[in-house]
Motif scaffolding. Structure first.
Motif, PDB file in Angstrom:
ATOM      1  N   GLY A 156       0.864  -1.207  -0.165  1.00 46.47           N
ATOM      2  CA  GLY A 156      -0.554  -0.034  -0.137  1.00 46.47           C
ATOM      3  C   GLY A 156       1.095   1.733   0.316  1.00 46.47           C
ATOM      4  N   GLN A 157       0.085   2.671  -0.447  1.00 44.06           N
ATOM      5  CA  GLN A 157       0.617   3.887  -0.109  1.00 44.06           C
ATOM      6  C   GLN A 157      -0.086   4.701   0.430  1.00 44.06           C
ATOM      7  N   ILE A 158       1.031   5.248   1.557  1.00 52.15           N
ATOM      8  CA  ILE A 158       0.043   5.732   2.154  1.00 52.15           C
ATOM      9  C   ILE A 158       0.381   7.339   2.342  1.00 52.15           C
ATOM     10  N   LEU A 159      -0.816   7.542   2.228  1.00 54.64           N
ATOM     11  CA  LEU A 159      -1.538   8.621   1.071  1.00 54.64           C
ATOM     12  C   LEU A 159      -1.549  10.025   2.756  1.00 54.64           C
ATOM     13  N   TRP A 160      -1.819   9.922   4.108  1.00 62.23           N
ATOM     14  CA  TRP A 160      -2.192  10.320   4.790  1.00 62.23           C
ATOM     15  C   TRP A 160      -2.150  10.485   6.146  1.00 62.23           C
ATOM     16  N   ILE A 161      -1.092  10.554   7.241  1.00 60.40           N
ATOM     17  CA  ILE A 161      -0.911   9.949   8.162  1.00 60.40           C
ATOM     18  C   ILE A 161      -1.476  10.959   9.207  1.00 60.40           C
ATOM     19  N   HIS A 162      -2.522  10.826  10.180  1.00 56.93           N
ATOM     20  CA  HIS A 162      -2.982  11.706  11.249  1.00 56.93           C
ATOM     21  C   HIS A 162      -2.666  11.330  13.105  1.00 56.93           C
ATOM     22  N   GLY A 163      -1.951  11.420  13.359  1.00 59.01           N
ATOM     23  CA  GLY A 163      -1.798  10.748  15.214  1.00 59.01           C
ATOM     24  C   GLY A 163      -1.596  11.780  15.858  1.00 59.01           C
TER      25      GLY A 163
ATOM     26  N   VAL B  15      -3.593   5.784   9.419  1.00 58.66           N
ATOM     27  CA  VAL B  15      -2.877   5.948   8.366  1.00 58.66           C
ATOM     28  C   VAL B  15      -3.735   5.783   7.639  1.00 58.66           C
ATOM     29  N   CYS B  16      -4.616   6.494   6.412  1.00 53.42           N
ATOM     30  CA  CYS B  16      -4.879   6.594   4.836  1.00 53.42           C
ATOM     31  C   CYS B  16      -3.997   6.180   4.015  1.00 53.42           C
ATOM     32  N   ALA B  17      -4.580   5.155   3.582  1.00 55.29           N
ATOM     33  CA  ALA B  17      -3.483   4.002   2.133  1.00 55.29           C
ATOM     34  C   ALA B  17      -4.446   4.621   0.864  1.00 55.29           C
ATOM     35  N   ASN B  18      -3.624   3.828  -0.214  1.00 52.06           N
ATOM     36  CA  ASN B  18      -4.340   3.822  -1.422  1.00 52.06           C
ATOM     37  C   ASN B  18      -5.140   2.397  -1.448  1.00 52.06           C
ATOM     38  N   ASN B  19      -4.870   1.665  -0.432  1.00 48.78           N
ATOM     39  CA  ASN B  19      -5.870   0.336  -0.954  1.00 48.78           C
ATOM     40  C   ASN B  19      -6.424   0.119   1.098  1.00 48.78           C
ATOM     41  N   HIS B  20      -6.123   0.694   1.649  1.00 51.52           N
ATOM     42  CA  HIS B  20      -6.586   0.369   3.598  1.00 51.52           C
ATOM     43  C   HIS B  20      -6.470   1.354   4.146  1.00 51.52           C
ATOM     44  N   ARG B  21      -7.009   1.466   5.096  1.00 51.82           N
ATOM     45  CA  ARG B  21      -6.806   2.427   6.652  1.00 51.82           C
ATOM     46  C   ARG B  21      -7.568   2.015   7.309  1.00 51.82           C
ATOM     47  N   THR B  22      -5.489   2.385   8.434  1.00 55.50           N
ATOM     48  CA  THR B  22      -5.757   1.991  10.030  1.00 55.50           C
ATOM     49  C   THR B  22      -5.623   2.678  10.935  1.00 55.50           C
ATOM     50  N   ILE B  23      -6.534   2.853  12.483  1.00 59.42           N
ATOM     51  CA  ILE B  23      -6.824   3.637  13.187  1.00 59.42           C
ATOM     52  C   ILE B  23      -5.871   2.615  14.277  1.00 59.42           C
ATOM     53  N   CYS B  24      -5.088   2.920  14.702  1.00 58.31           N
ATOM     54  CA  CYS B  24      -3.802   2.192  15.502  1.00 58.31           C
ATOM     55  C   CYS B  24      -4.711   3.446  17.136  1.00 58.31           C
ATOM     56  N   ASN B  25      -5.690   1.834  17.933  1.00 59.58           N
ATOM     57  CA  ASN B  25      -5.515   3.117  18.983  1.00 59.58           C
ATOM     58  C   ASN B  25      -4.455   2.001  19.964  1.00 59.58           C
ATOM     59  N   ILE B  26      -3.480   2.950  20.444  1.00 60.49           N
ATOM     60  CA  ILE B  26      -2.654   2.531  21.394  1.00 60.49           C
ATOM     61  C   ILE B  26      -2.983   2.981  22.708  1.00 60.49           C
ATOM     62  N   ASN B  27      -4.131   3.872  22.791  1.00 64.02           N
ATOM     63  CA  ASN B  27      -4.002   4.684  24.260  1.00 64.02           C
ATOM     64  C   ASN B  27      -4.866   5.480  23.721  1.00 64.02           C
ATOM     65  N   PRO B  28      -6.778   5.489  24.658  1.00 63.57           N
ATOM     66  CA  PRO B  28      -7.554   4.053  25.024  1.00 63.57           C
ATOM     67  C   PRO B  28      -7.633   3.482  23.807  1.00 63.57           C
TER      68      PRO B  28
END
Length: 363
Positions: free
Chosen positions: A135-142, A257-270
């Motif tokens: 996948g290609q990452i287009l935008w990361i928000h953290g 992580v917003c990619a060209n083939n998926h989206r992931t939300i990493c909730n480390i805490n909470p």
């Protein structure tokens, strides 16, 4: 690995710490380094460079906590962190990075950068997704935020090299830099590095209009307590990172992580691994719920294993496997160097009202 002992400039504290754990309290850093293969630097950031270089010169492996290094003032007693040109901080921080990298290059040891976000299970799962789907990452928000650090030194630029931008922003920023590296080495055979950064920083709790209700730490001397940075990478893709000391309700650590083939939300805490409802505060008086929650009454995102969710045991295991068996290192000195360069370039940008500033990277 066997823990041999500890060194601290506060010998009394070192002896108490050592006695409670059945280890030795060394009288000097040199005496400790003479008897170990690996040193873990957990001291305030102002000491990271000299301690790291001292260990590398003795061919030791160095586990260095974040941030790697920085600018800690001119040594004058009246130094004030928000009253000097930030280009001075950038130049000094980059020079410090260069000295550390030079010491590592000349050493049989290696620097392992202790950024736990890199090893958090959710971030490592995203690494797997990127590697397997290309996948290609287009935008990361953290973001990393809470109501303020427990450390007394954290209030002063001269000890920590800045405020919330470096103290908390280093975590989601480094995770973002890491994932773009993963994407680059997977798709292109080389890491994708940061190119430009723009930023704004604020000292909300030091404003005369701030009303203190006793829930947010507000005794900072000369540091920022809110920051937002925008990174443009070499491939034109972007990331935005927020860091704050003015947020109630516990620690807020997450990366999207917003990619060209998926989206992931990493909730480390909470995260929702466990939810508890407690009708009376005293019921949970002997129960650890989650860091900085403020109250144990009502609903809470109770963490069954907070260290595991934030990547600390995975980080240490990975480091020890690198040291013992030479396994590839995910969080190394170059990643740390790019994070420092981005952070101090962001401070320059904030001083200039958010103007985009180039980021120097280290090969």
């Amino acid at each position: 690995m066997k823990v041999v002992g500890v060194y601290s400039r506060n010998q009394t504290a070192a002896e108490q710490f050592a006695a409670a754990r059945g280890i030795r309290a060394f009288p000097s850093l040199e005496s400790l380094l003479d008897e170990v293969e690996v040193v873990h630097i957990c001291t305030p950031p102002v000491t990271h460079e000299p301690f790291s270089i001292a260990a590398l010169k003795r061919d030791k492996f160095v586990i260095c906590e974040k941030p790697l290094t920085g600018y800690f003032g001119d040594g004058s007693p009246d130094f004030h962190g928000d009253r000097f040109p930030k280009q001075v901080a950038l130049d000094a921080a980059l020079a410090s990075v260069e000295r550390i990298l030079e010491a590592e290059a000349a050493s049989r040891g290696r620097l392992l950068y202790a950024e736990n976000w890199v090893y958090a299970p959710s971030i490592q799962k995203e690494r797997e997704i990127l590697e397997k789907t290309k996948g290609q990452i287009l935008w990361i928000h953290g973001e990393e935020a809470h109501s303020g650090s427990h450390s007394e030194e954290y209030a002063f630029w001269k000890f920590c090299g800045g405020g919330v931008l470096i103290g908390k922003g280093c975590h989601p920023l480094t995770a973002a830099l890491y994932l773009k590296r993963v994407e680059g080495r997977t798709r292109l055979g080389r890491p994708i590095r940061p190119k430009m950064v723009s930023a704004r920083t604020h000292a909300i709790t030091r404003l005369p209009t701030f009303v203190d209700m006793g829930h947010i730490r507000c005794d900072y001397y000369d540091i920022d307590d809110f920051s937002m940075i925008h990174i443009e990478f070499e491939d034109g893709m972007i990331a935005t990172v927020f860091a704050s000391d003015i947020v109630l309700g516990g620690v807020h650590n997450w990366l999207e992580v917003c990619a060209n083939n998926h989206r992931t939300i990493c909730n480390i805490n909470p995260n929702t691994a466990m939810l508890t409802y407690n009708p009376r505060e005293e019921y949970f008086k002997d129960i650890y719920v989650v860091e900085k929650i403020g109250t144990k009454q009502g609903w809470a995102f109770t963490s069954p294993d907070e260290d595991w969710m934030t990547g600390y045991p995975q980080e240490m295991e990975a480091f020890y496997r690198t040291i013992a068996y030479g396994e590839p290192l995910e969080s190394d000195s170059r990643l740390a160097a790019d994070a420092i360069s981005t952070i101090y370039s962001a401070y320059v940008s904030a001083e200039q009202g958010g103007k985009a500033v180039p980021v120097r990277t280290f090969d």
